[in-house]
Design a protein around this motif. Structure first.
Motif, PDB file in Angstrom:
ATOM      1  N   ASP A 179       0.817  -1.211   0.000  1.00  0.00           N
ATOM      2  CA  ASP A 179       0.000   0.000   0.000  1.00  0.00           C
ATOM      3  C   ASP A 179       0.850   1.259   0.000  1.00  0.00           C
ATOM      4  O   ASP A 179       2.013   1.265   0.446  1.00  0.00           O
ATOM      5  CB  ASP A 179      -0.897   0.024   1.241  1.00  0.00           C
ATOM      6  CG  ASP A 179      -1.932  -1.097   1.225  1.00  0.00           C
ATOM      7  OD1 ASP A 179      -2.348  -1.499   0.123  1.00  0.00           O
ATOM      8  OD2 ASP A 179      -2.299  -1.563   2.323  1.00  0.00           O
ATOM      9  N   SER A 180       0.252   2.339  -0.482  1.00  0.00           N
ATOM     10  CA  SER A 180       0.885   3.648  -0.372  1.00  0.00           C
ATOM     11  C   SER A 180       1.073   3.975   1.103  1.00  0.00           C
ATOM     12  O   SER A 180       0.285   3.569   1.957  1.00  0.00           O
ATOM     13  CB  SER A 180       0.015   4.719  -1.035  1.00  0.00           C
ATOM     14  OG  SER A 180      -0.094   4.486  -2.413  1.00  0.00           O
ATOM     15  N   GLY A 181       2.131   4.731   1.389  1.00  0.00           N
ATOM     16  CA  GLY A 181       2.417   5.072   2.776  1.00  0.00           C
ATOM     17  C   GLY A 181       3.338   4.076   3.463  1.00  0.00           C
ATOM     18  O   GLY A 181       3.717   4.277   4.620  1.00  0.00           O
ATOM     19  N   THR A 182       3.723   3.009   2.745  1.00  0.00           N
ATOM     20  CA  THR A 182       4.610   1.996   3.318  1.00  0.00           C
ATOM     21  C   THR A 182       6.069   2.409   3.152  1.00  0.00           C
ATOM     22  O   THR A 182       6.463   2.925   2.102  1.00  0.00           O
ATOM     23  CB  THR A 182       4.391   0.635   2.630  1.00  0.00           C
ATOM     24  OG1 THR A 182       3.000   0.295   2.661  1.00  0.00           O
ATOM     25  CG2 THR A 182       5.193  -0.457   3.317  1.00  0.00           C
ATOM     26  N   THR A 183       6.852   2.164   4.175  1.00  0.00           N
ATOM     27  CA  THR A 183       8.290   2.416   4.113  1.00  0.00           C
ATOM     28  C   THR A 183       9.039   1.093   4.225  1.00  0.00           C
ATOM     29  O   THR A 183       8.704   0.250   5.062  1.00  0.00           O
ATOM     30  CB  THR A 183       8.742   3.355   5.246  1.00  0.00           C
ATOM     31  OG1 THR A 183       8.098   4.622   5.075  1.00  0.00           O
ATOM     32  CG2 THR A 183      10.250   3.561   5.224  1.00  0.00           C
ATOM     33  N   PHE A 184      10.055   0.925   3.380  1.00  0.00           N
ATOM     34  CA  PHE A 184      10.862  -0.292   3.376  1.00  0.00           C
ATOM     35  C   PHE A 184      12.270   0.086   3.833  1.00  0.00           C
ATOM     36  O   PHE A 184      12.991   0.797   3.120  1.00  0.00           O
ATOM     37  CB  PHE A 184      10.896  -0.907   1.977  1.00  0.00           C
ATOM     38  CG  PHE A 184       9.535  -1.292   1.462  1.00  0.00           C
ATOM     39  CD1 PHE A 184       9.027  -2.555   1.670  1.00  0.00           C
ATOM     40  CD2 PHE A 184       8.741  -0.350   0.795  1.00  0.00           C
ATOM     41  CE1 PHE A 184       7.762  -2.899   1.222  1.00  0.00           C
ATOM     42  CE2 PHE A 184       7.487  -0.685   0.341  1.00  0.00           C
ATOM     43  CZ  PHE A 184       6.984  -1.964   0.547  1.00  0.00           C
ATOM     44  N   PRO A 185      12.657  -0.355   5.027  1.00  0.00           N
ATOM     45  CA  PRO A 185      13.959   0.059   5.569  1.00  0.00           C
ATOM     46  C   PRO A 185      15.125  -0.549   4.806  1.00  0.00           C
ATOM     47  O   PRO A 185      15.010  -1.627   4.202  1.00  0.00           O
ATOM     48  CB  PRO A 185      13.911  -0.448   7.011  1.00  0.00           C
ATOM     49  CG  PRO A 185      12.930  -1.573   6.996  1.00  0.00           C
ATOM     50  CD  PRO A 185      11.906  -1.216   5.956  1.00  0.00           C
ATOM     51  N   ALA A 186      16.235   0.147   4.839  1.00  0.00           N
ATOM     52  CA  ALA A 186      17.451  -0.349   4.207  1.00  0.00           C
ATOM     53  C   ALA A 186      17.959  -1.569   4.959  1.00  0.00           C
ATOM     54  O   ALA A 186      17.806  -1.679   6.181  1.00  0.00           O
ATOM     55  CB  ALA A 186      18.514   0.741   4.197  1.00  0.00           C
TER      56      ALA A 186
END
Length: 437
Positions: free
Chosen positions: A179-186
């Motif tokens: 979904d939009s608003g999702t963050t994927f950490p490094a």
């Protein structure tokens, strides 16, 4: 080219820009050799030079466009090969975009033409509606073969457009992506932070593309965010002449990306669909007269990058050997002509171990061009078949491209797997083997 605009007309910033573009044209005709419609049809009015004359007369007269003008402008793919060829630097893109807006506002199209264009302009920019449309198309897809095609190459019928639409619909729809608003950490030490355009049609047809991009980026230390409240980039309706809604989408996206910049900073706004990227990089021009958004639009355009541009600046992890895989690289028009990115994707594929083959007549469009393969299905099919034949001549194991429209178009004419460049790069650096549907 000599122009004859009045001072009153030149007070309009769009007309002033058109005047500058028209005056740059020296009638040399180099553009005709690389124009797909001129190559196919041999009609001067279906070449950039011919269309420039038609647009000039339409704008100078300040009268509603005629049916003949509309016919030849509609046949333009906006592939922009003419801009690559032009020795005088004529910005045909901004000129034909202005002509399309004028047509949309002043020309009364036939009823069914209006219906089809309205349906496309409302369905394709909204993933939910587009997914629903694709499910419906799957149900009636078997009847596509029974529908008659057009008997006239240059005058598509309603049934031929419906037939083309059904033929392009996928047999299976993948599960939706994140979904939009999702963050994927490094993964590991953080080396950067980027926003990734979620997209519209691609989000429904091939969410695997953005998944591959996210996997590759996070694996190499880049945090990836799918901005909340992001909208369609506006490319599809922009080429239909719907400038009001296009600019609304642009402003929505600018606000969403500026919010991410304020929240955690952004090194780039990455795009995996080159047709979208070309338009986002043009936001600065499109909103140049908007006192509230001009500066922000220019900032966003400067941050926008094709995924291959950004990845080329990373030190990719040790590639897996894939020197037995022959890849035919299809250079999407919006990438090679719109963004002038030609070598980077091929160099990345070669460096990561693939055998990369150039395609003959690589400058010619495959016929996708946003909604062109629906609105002009017969010309689009001839261009696709020509492209597929050229691809077959290099005997590839896979076909790589950087634009979902091209991927769907080419896949409809060949059994060779068609994948996104980023999927191959992800595979080569530790991700799964691409599995196109």
């Amino acid at each position: 080219m000599k122009t004859d605009f009045s001072l009153t007309q030149l007070a309009d910033p769009d007309i002033a820009e058109a005047d500058k573009i028209l005056r740059a044209c020296v009638h040399c005709g180099f553009c005709t050799a690389t124009c797909p419609t001129y190559v196919l049809l041999g009609d001067e009015l279906d070449s950039p030079r011919g269309r420039i004359y038609l647009i000039k007369e339409m704008l100078e007269s300040d009268k509603p466009p005629t049916a003949d003008v509309v016919k030849h402008i509609d046949r333009c793919l906006s592939c922009l090969a003419c801009m690559t060829t032009c020795p005088s630097g004529v910005n045909y893109m901004h000129l034909v975009d202005q002509a399309r807006v004028r047509i949309e506002k002043q020309y009364q199209r036939p009823f069914w033409d209006r219906v089809v264009r309205e349906a496309l302009s409302w369905m394709m920019p909204h993933p939910g509606m587009f997914r629903l449309g694709m499910w419906a198309a799957r149900i009636v897809r078997p009847v596509a073969a029974l529908l008659p095609g057009s008997h006239d190459l240059t005058h598509p019928t309603l049934l031929s457009r419906i037939k083309a639409m059904l033929a392009l619909a996928p047999k299976h729809l993948p599960e939706p992506g994140p979904d939009s608003g999702t963050t994927f950490p490094a993964v590991g030490p953080k080396r950067g932070r980027v926003a990734l355009l979620h997209g519209c049609a691609q989000q429904v047809l091939a969410p695997r593309i953005n998944r591959a991009a996210i996997n590759l980026l996070t694996r190499h230390g880049i945090e990836v965010v799918l901005a909340a409240d992001e909208a369609c980039c506006g490319a599809l309706i922009h080429h239909l002449g719907r400038d009001t809604r296009t600019l609304e989408y642009a402003r929505t996206n600018i606000k969403a990306w500026l919010a991410e910049i304020e929240r955690g900073g952004l090194d780039a706004i990455l795009v995996t669909t080159s047709g979208c990227g070309t338009v986002i990089k043009d936001y600065g021009y499109m909103l140049r007269e908007d006192p509230e958004y001009a500066a922000a639009a220019a900032k966003v355009s400067a941050l926008a990058k094709d995924i291959s541009e950004y990845v080329s600046g990373l030190e990719l992890s040790s590639p897996r050997p894939h020197d037995d895989v022959v890849v035919a690289y299809h250079s999407a028009c919006s990438l090679q002509h719109g963004q002038k990115i030609t070598q980077i994707p091929k160099e990345l594929l070669s460096k990561t171990g693939f055998v990369v083959k150039d395609i003959p007549e690589s400058h010619l469009c495959c016929g996708s061009a946003g909604t062109y393969n629906i609105l002009q299905p017969d010309i689009a099919t001839r261009l696709r078949d020509r492209k597929v034949a050229n691809i077959a001549s290099v005997k590839p194991d896979m076909i790589a491209a950087g634009n979902i429209g091209c991927m769907v178009q080419i896949a409809s004419g060949t059994e060779v797997p068609v994948v996104h460049t980023i999927e191959l790069l992800d595979w080569a650096t530790g991700g799964p083997r691409p599995a196109p549907h």
